[in-house]
Design an enzyme around this catalytic site. Structure first.
Site, PDB file in Angstrom:
ATOM      1  CG  HIS A  85      -0.304   0.123   2.587  1.00 24.85           C
ATOM      2  ND1 HIS A  85      -0.039  -1.020   3.262  1.00 24.85           N
ATOM      3  CD2 HIS A  85       0.019   1.209   3.450  1.00 24.85           C
ATOM      4  CE1 HIS A  85       0.455  -0.659   4.321  1.00 24.85           C
ATOM      5  NE2 HIS A  85       0.492   0.671   4.457  1.00 24.85           N
ATOM      6  CG  HIS A 110       4.721   3.991   5.294  1.00 25.67           C
ATOM      7  ND1 HIS A 110       3.976   4.790   5.768  1.00 25.67           N
ATOM      8  CD2 HIS A 110       4.482   3.041   4.847  1.00 25.67           C
ATOM      9  CE1 HIS A 110       2.988   3.868   6.055  1.00 25.67           C
ATOM     10  NE2 HIS A 110       3.489   2.741   5.722  1.00 25.67           N
ATOM     11  CD  GLU A 167       3.704  -1.027   6.576  1.00 25.35           C
ATOM     12  OE1 GLU A 167       2.868  -1.454   7.256  1.00 25.35           O
ATOM     13  OE2 GLU A 167       3.426   0.052   5.840  1.00 25.35           O
TER      14      GLU A 167
END
Length: 139
Positions: free
Chosen positions: A7, A67, A113
């Site tokens: 995402h 991010h 991430e």
């Protein structure tokens, strides 16, 4: 071990303005909205907008919670996290959401991430414990 982009989270200064842009200009689908953010999708892309007002006027893309998240299989997560930690890769955030996540920096300081799960698992968790002011738009 990474399986793809999971995402994208973008910090925004004006949530209504950003929702108008992403929904009306770009045609993304709205799934949920709360006081400080929203979840949208474009095909398989899961996009989170998060309200991040900064007084100094610095570009939001360089700071805040923005991010890039990569998908990783649950079976691979522990070994991947151990490998990064053993290599001394800096971490920039602690996981506070559903599913395993490791938040880390690349050599240039970009916030990344590795995340187990997806928009469906996040929405299911949010239906159990919604964020303040969260409203769901898909049934």
């Amino acid at each position: 071990m990474l399986t793809g982009l999971n995402h994208l989270t973008l910090a925004v200064r004006d949530l209504d303005r950003s929702l108008t842009f992403y929904r009306q200009t770009l045609g993304l689908r709205l799934h949920a909205r709360w006081d400080r953010g929203a979840y949208l999708s474009a095909g398989d892309l899961w996009l989170c907008l998060t309200l991040d007002k900064q007084a100094d006027g610095a570009p939001l893309a360089s700071t805040g919670y923005s991010h890039t998240a990569f998908s990783i299989a649950a079976a691979d997560f522990a070994a991947f996290a151990a490998k990064l930690r053993k290599a001394g890769v800096p971490e920039w955030n602690l996981n506070r959401s559903e599913g395993d996540s490791l938040y880390f920096l690349d050599p240039d300081g970009h916030q990344l991430e590795a995340h187990v799960g997806g928009l469906a698992t996040r929405l299911a968790a949010c239906r159990v414990t919604p964020y303040d002011g969260m409203v769901f738009f898909d049934e």
